[in-house]
Enzyme design. Structure first.
Site, short mmCIF file in Angstrom:
data_model
loop_
_atom_site.label_atom_id
_atom_site.label_comp_id
_atom_site.label_asym_id
_atom_site.label_seq_id
_atom_site.Cartn_x
_atom_site.Cartn_y
_atom_site.Cartn_z
N SER A 139 102.91 102.59 -97.22
CA SER A 139 101.80 103.06 -96.39
C SER A 139 102.31 104.20 -95.51
O SER A 139 103.52 104.40 -95.39
CB SER A 139 101.33 101.91 -95.50
OG SER A 139 100.34 102.35 -94.60
N TYR A 153 101.60 94.70 -90.02
CA TYR A 153 101.49 95.49 -91.26
C TYR A 153 102.56 96.57 -91.31
O TYR A 153 103.25 96.75 -92.33
CB TYR A 153 100.09 96.10 -91.32
CG TYR A 153 99.76 96.80 -92.61
CD1 TYR A 153 99.49 96.07 -93.76
CD2 TYR A 153 99.68 98.19 -92.68
CE1 TYR A 153 99.16 96.72 -94.95
CE2 TYR A 153 99.35 98.84 -93.86
CZ TYR A 153 99.10 98.10 -95.00
OH TYR A 153 98.78 98.73 -96.17
N SER A 156 105.96 95.31 -92.23
CA SER A 156 106.11 94.96 -93.64
C SER A 156 106.29 96.22 -94.49
O SER A 156 107.09 96.24 -95.43
CB SER A 156 104.93 94.12 -94.13
OG SER A 156 103.75 94.90 -94.25
N ILE A 186 92.69 103.97 -97.41
CA ILE A 186 92.00 104.08 -98.70
C ILE A 186 90.75 103.19 -98.62
O ILE A 186 90.76 102.14 -97.98
CB ILE A 186 92.92 103.60 -99.84
CG1 ILE A 186 94.24 104.40 -99.86
CG2 ILE A 186 92.21 103.68 -101.19
CD1 ILE A 186 94.10 105.87 -100.11
#
Lengths: 248, 76
Positions: A139, A153, A156, A186
């Protein structure tokens, strides 16, 4: 026809293929000629992905990657691969003071430990062929920037990025390449739990220089490149796909 | 679950707004300090303290602190 990006004669495993980015990767890779093995938790949705794929379609495999037995079984079900796309992932939006260890563990299990262990098992059993390509869906978050309430998030995805670089070194002698793609937001259902409202998402979209979120297919095209022989000299890299988001 | 206690928990998420500002009639989205992070902090606090999973739209539809309190009560 001349096409250095073709995936003809390649067998590729895509995790998280029952929805979102994983589904698009499975469908688009099949259109590029790959034989795509898809896996995911939800059988109904996996079937839908399977129905939309083209060409030679191996059976899908239902697996819950938060369960380590399922990860083991999945790797045992595979015979030979030219590509692995680690796409299964989830997010948990919590301001840092509320982000407890159990929350980190829930996300790390799927976003970090599952792809790590699956990749390791496939490498160790020599099921990933020489010159195979491993792609992680990372990401922008946790690598180039983060987001409000995004500590879990981001951690990770940052971990995946570090892992990919070290793996790229260790697997180079085997000719196996390891790369990340780093998408911005996205258009998927990742925020379907509703903590973030549609209005907030529309507002957020305006912060992208290209004025929209990405489409799952636009990540798939980058993954196809990294899986293809056109990327044979590329390992340990990050491919940024963010509509210009991190420029500002 | 009591309204007064909820107001205290609500106020505790703020850093700059004085706790005396918070009453059941406070229109919280008009406070200078209100932000998307605070909205997410309120959602997380309500989950932790009351075991109720609020959605962003619940925060949107509430004007006063009491409105939000009533939404949580209806979901308990």
């Amino acid at each position: 026809m001349y096409n250095p990006f073709s995936l003809e004669n390649k067998t590729i495993l895509v995790t998280g293929a029952s929805s979102g980015i994983g589904r698009a990767i499975a469908i688009e890779s099949s259109k590029m000629g790959a034989s795509v093995i898809i896996t995911g938790r939800n059988e109904e949705r996996l079937k839908e992905t399977h129905a939309r794929m083209e060409g030679n379609k191996p059976d899908y495999i239902v697996a819950d990657l938060s369960n380590s037995d399922d990860v083991q079984n999945l790797s045992e079900n595979i015979t030979s691969l030219n590509g692995l796309v680690n796409c299964a992932g989830l997010t948990k939006v919590l301001p840092f003071p509320f982000a407890e260890r159990k929350d980190f563990e829930e996300v790390m299990k799927v976003n970090f430990f599952a792809p790590t262990e699956l990749s390791r098992l496939l490498v160790k059993s020599k099921k990933l062929q020489k010159s195979a390509s491993i792609v992680f869906i990372s990401s922008v978050s946790g690598v180039y920037c983060s987001a409000v309430a995004g500590s879990i998030y981001s951690s990770s995805k940052g971990a995946i990025n570090g892992l990919a670089k070290a793996m790229a070194l260790d697997l180079a002698p085997k000719g196996i390449r390891v790369n990340c793609v780093n998408p911005g937001m996205i258009d998927t259902h990742i925020f379907s739990e509703g903590k973030i409202t549609q209005e907030q998402l529309k507002e957020d979209m305006k912060r992208y220089p290209l004025k929209r979120y990405g489409k799952p297919e636009e990540v798939a095209y980058a993954v196809i490149y990294l899986l293809s022989d056109a990327a044979e000299w590329i390992t340990g890299s990050n491919l940024l796909i963010d509509g210009g988001y991190t420029l500002l | 679950m009591e309204l007064q206690e909820f107001i205290t928990n609500f106020a505790n998420q703020f850093e700059e707004t004085d706790s005396s500002v918070f009453t059941k009639n406070t229109v919280f989205k008009n406070l200078d300090e209100w932000s998307s992070l605070l909205a997410l902090s309120i959602i997380a606090m309500v989950d932790e303290e009351y075991g109720v999973a609020l959605k962003g739209d619940d925060i949107r539809s509430a004007n006063t602190i009491e409105d939000l309190y009533n939404i949580i009560k209806s979901k308990k």
